[in-house]
Write a protein that holds these residues in place. Structure first.
Motif, PDB file in Angstrom:
ATOM      1  N   ALA A  62       0.828  -1.213   0.000  1.00 29.15           N
ATOM      2  CA  ALA A  62       0.000   0.000   0.000  1.00 29.15           C
ATOM      3  C   ALA A  62       0.862   1.263   0.000  1.00 29.15           C
ATOM      4  CB  ALA A  62      -0.920  -0.001   1.213  1.00 29.15           C
ATOM      5  N   THR A  63       0.418   2.241  -0.757  1.00 32.70           N
ATOM      6  CA  THR A  63       1.062   3.555  -0.763  1.00 32.70           C
ATOM      7  C   THR A  63       0.046   4.599  -0.306  1.00 32.70           C
ATOM      8  OG1 THR A  63       0.423   4.207  -3.004  1.00 32.70           O
ATOM      9  CG2 THR A  63       2.371   2.808  -2.799  1.00 32.70           C
ATOM     10  N   LEU A  64       0.538   5.790  -0.046  1.00 27.72           N
ATOM     11  CA  LEU A  64      -0.357   6.856   0.413  1.00 27.72           C
ATOM     12  C   LEU A  64      -1.455   7.119  -0.617  1.00 27.72           C
ATOM     13  CD1 LEU A  64       2.245   9.357   1.918  1.00 27.72           C
ATOM     14  CD2 LEU A  64       0.937   7.580   3.099  1.00 27.72           C
ATOM     15  N   ARG A  65      -1.141   6.901  -1.901  1.00 30.86           N
ATOM     16  CA  ARG A  65      -2.130   7.134  -2.954  1.00 30.86           C
ATOM     17  C   ARG A  65      -3.243   6.098  -2.967  1.00 30.86           C
ATOM     18  NH1 ARG A  65       1.791   7.641  -8.018  1.00 30.86           N
ATOM     19  NH2 ARG A  65       2.734   5.939  -6.848  1.00 30.86           N
ATOM     20  N   ASP A  66      -3.087   5.037  -2.185  1.00 36.04           N
ATOM     21  CA  ASP A  66      -4.154   4.033  -2.090  1.00 36.04           C
ATOM     22  C   ASP A  66      -5.216   4.416  -1.061  1.00 36.04           C
ATOM     23  OD1 ASP A  66      -1.671   1.494  -2.569  1.00 36.04           O
ATOM     24  OD2 ASP A  66      -3.121   2.243  -4.047  1.00 36.04           O
ATOM     25  N   THR A  67      -5.014   5.518  -0.365  1.00 39.87           N
ATOM     26  CA  THR A  67      -6.029   6.000   0.570  1.00 39.87           C
ATOM     27  C   THR A  67      -7.291   6.336  -0.216  1.00 39.87           C
ATOM     28  OG1 THR A  67      -4.462   6.861   2.190  1.00 39.87           O
ATOM     29  CG2 THR A  67      -6.644   7.874   2.146  1.00 39.87           C
ATOM     30  N   ALA A  68      -8.401   5.657   0.139  1.00 37.24           N
ATOM     31  CA  ALA A  68      -9.622   5.781  -0.656  1.00 37.24           C
ATOM     32  C   ALA A  68     -10.744   5.023   0.058  1.00 37.24           C
ATOM     33  CB  ALA A  68      -9.426   5.196  -2.055  1.00 37.24           C
ATOM     34  N   VAL A  69     -11.946   5.145  -0.490  1.00 35.10           N
ATOM     35  CA  VAL A  69     -13.060   4.299  -0.071  1.00 35.10           C
ATOM     36  C   VAL A  69     -13.125   3.123  -1.043  1.00 35.10           C
ATOM     37  CG1 VAL A  69     -15.540   4.120   0.320  1.00 35.10           C
ATOM     38  CG2 VAL A  69     -14.326   6.235   0.908  1.00 35.10           C
ATOM     39  N   TYR A  70     -13.130   1.910  -0.500  1.00 40.98           N
ATOM     40  CA  TYR A  70     -13.146   0.707  -1.316  1.00 40.98           C
ATOM     41  C   TYR A  70     -14.527   0.056  -1.231  1.00 40.98           C
ATOM     42  CZ  TYR A  70      -8.171   1.127  -1.984  1.00 40.98           C
ATOM     43  OH  TYR A  70      -6.925   1.594  -2.356  1.00 40.98           O
ATOM     44  N   TYR A  71     -15.121  -0.170  -2.391  1.00 37.13           N
ATOM     45  CA  TYR A  71     -16.457  -0.738  -2.467  1.00 37.13           C
ATOM     46  C   TYR A  71     -16.402  -2.180  -2.960  1.00 37.13           C
ATOM     47  CZ  TYR A  71     -18.052   4.147  -2.365  1.00 37.13           C
ATOM     48  OH  TYR A  71     -18.290   5.460  -2.029  1.00 37.13           O
ATOM     49  N   CYS A  72     -17.014  -3.074  -2.204  1.00 38.38           N
ATOM     50  CA  CYS A  72     -17.197  -4.457  -2.614  1.00 38.38           C
ATOM     51  C   CYS A  72     -18.633  -4.589  -3.094  1.00 38.38           C
ATOM     52  CB  CYS A  72     -16.938  -5.383  -1.423  1.00 38.38           C
ATOM     53  SG  CYS A  72     -17.391  -7.099  -1.672  1.00 38.38           S
ATOM     54  N   ILE A  73     -18.820  -5.082  -4.309  1.00 40.07           N
ATOM     55  CA  ILE A  73     -20.152  -5.139  -4.909  1.00 40.07           C
ATOM     56  C   ILE A  73     -20.393  -6.540  -5.443  1.00 40.07           C
ATOM     57  CG2 ILE A  73     -21.645  -4.210  -6.726  1.00 40.07           C
ATOM     58  CD1 ILE A  73     -19.838  -1.696  -6.698  1.00 40.07           C
ATOM     59  N   VAL A  74     -21.524  -7.109  -5.094  1.00 44.74           N
ATOM     60  CA  VAL A  74     -21.936  -8.372  -5.694  1.00 44.74           C
ATOM     61  C   VAL A  74     -22.844  -8.042  -6.861  1.00 44.74           C
ATOM     62  CG1 VAL A  74     -23.286 -10.463  -5.356  1.00 44.74           C
ATOM     63  CG2 VAL A  74     -21.651  -9.732  -3.616  1.00 44.74           C
ATOM     64  N   TYR A  75     -22.486  -8.543  -8.019  1.00 48.53           N
ATOM     65  CA  TYR A  75     -23.146  -8.126  -9.253  1.00 48.53           C
ATOM     66  C   TYR A  75     -23.652  -9.330 -10.039  1.00 48.53           C
ATOM     67  CZ  TYR A  75     -23.623  -6.622 -14.058  1.00 48.53           C
ATOM     68  OH  TYR A  75     -24.104  -6.407 -15.315  1.00 48.53           O
ATOM     69  N   ASN A  76     -24.891  -9.192 -10.494  1.00 57.07           N
ATOM     70  CA  ASN A  76     -25.522 -10.213 -11.319  1.00 57.07           C
ATOM     71  C   ASN A  76     -25.687  -9.640 -12.724  1.00 57.07           C
ATOM     72  OD1 ASN A  76     -27.151 -12.138 -12.480  1.00 57.07           O
ATOM     73  ND2 ASN A  76     -28.498 -12.331 -10.722  1.00 57.07           N
ATOM     74  N   ALA A  77     -25.125 -10.303 -13.708  1.00 58.48           N
ATOM     75  CA  ALA A  77     -25.205  -9.831 -15.091  1.00 58.48           C
ATOM     76  C   ALA A  77     -26.643  -9.539 -15.477  1.00 58.48           C
ATOM     77  CB  ALA A  77     -24.598 -10.869 -16.027  1.00 58.48           C
ATOM     78  N   GLY A  78     -26.845  -8.371 -16.077  1.00 61.16           N
ATOM     79  CA  GLY A  78     -28.182  -7.943 -16.463  1.00 61.16           C
ATOM     80  C   GLY A  78     -28.756  -6.950 -15.487  1.00 61.16           C
ATOM     81  N   ASN A  79     -28.191  -6.892 -14.291  1.00 62.66           N
ATOM     82  CA  ASN A  79     -28.620  -5.895 -13.312  1.00 62.66           C
ATOM     83  C   ASN A  79     -27.677  -4.698 -13.356  1.00 62.66           C
ATOM     84  OD1 ASN A  79     -30.685  -7.528 -12.528  1.00 62.66           O
ATOM     85  ND2 ASN A  79     -29.648  -8.340 -10.743  1.00 62.66           N
TER      86      ASN A  79
END
Lengths: 109, 115
Positions: free
Chosen positions: A78-95
């Motif tokens: 990790a670097t300082l530039r990796d500071t961020a909000v990380y989103y985990c998303i479960v995705y169903n094709a077509g949605n």
């Protein structure tokens, strides 16, 4: 789409691996796990996605448990530039993509 | 991948007025989307911009408030109509391809403040 649960915030020391967990216990067989991040004042950025197997690209690795009920995004150095909000998303094709609250990762010197 | 630009990058508007936000992508894409991000919140999908036809709106969003155009495969506009302070948000455009909607590329966003 299945719901995800992520810690609200995490800290990581610069140069160390950042391991961001995501719980998706109700995921179904045809749903993918996607990760995005949003650095302050920028639009979200696609990182990686996977279905069953672990995945790696130039940005990160994605480890999905065998039962697919949880996953971990790994930023190896990790670097300082990796500071961020990380989103985990479960995705169903077509949605459509549905963003949750995410994990605010703070990388500290 | 795709490079997306948005105009304006930010604006301060008076209530009751309207603002049109432009989204330009550097290559032809099949899918274009508009999201809203209210202060301190996550992203919410407003609508899918369909080329040559009316946009597809998500629950809670209506065409009269957020008219959308998409005249071709590289350009779309979102208008925020009759604005109120509650419309103060970041508006984001994203693009993708029909075979892989999960992978989207986002513009930098338009920061709107309504007084």
């Amino acid at each position: 789409d299945a719901k995800t649960t992520q810690p609200t915030s995490m800290d990581c020391a610069e140069g160390r691996a950042a391991n961001l967990p995501c719980n998706h216990s109700t995921i179904s067989g045809n749903e993918y796990v996607y990760w995005y991040r949003q650095i302050h004042s920028q639009g979200p950025q696609y990182i990686i996605h996977g279905l069953k197997n672990n995945e790696t690209n130039e940005m990160a690795s994605l480890i999905i448990t065998e039962d697919r009920k949880s996953s971990t995004l790994i930023l190896p150095h990790a670097t300082l530039r990796d500071t961020a909000v990380y989103y985990c998303i479960v995705y169903n094709a077509g949605n459509m993509l549905t963003f949750g609250g995410g994990t605010r990762l703070m990388v500290k010197p | 991948s795709a490079v997306i630009s948005q105009k304006p990058s930010r604006d301060i508007c008076q209530r009751g007025t309207s603002l049109t936000i432009q989204c330009q992508v550097d290559s032809q894409v099949t899918m274009m989307f508009w999201y809203r991000q209210q202060p301190g919140q996550s992203l919410t999908l407003i609508a899918t911009a369909n080329q040559g036809s009316e946009a597809t709106y998500e629950s809670g969003f209506v065409i009269d408030k957020f008219p959308i155009s998409r005249p071709n495969l590289t350009f779309s506009t979102l208008t925020v109509s009759n604005m109120s302070p509650e419309d103060s948000s970041i508006y984001l455009c994203s693009v993708g391809w029909t075979h892989s909607i999960g992978t989207q590329y986002f513009g930098p966003g338009t920061r709107l403040l309504v007084l």
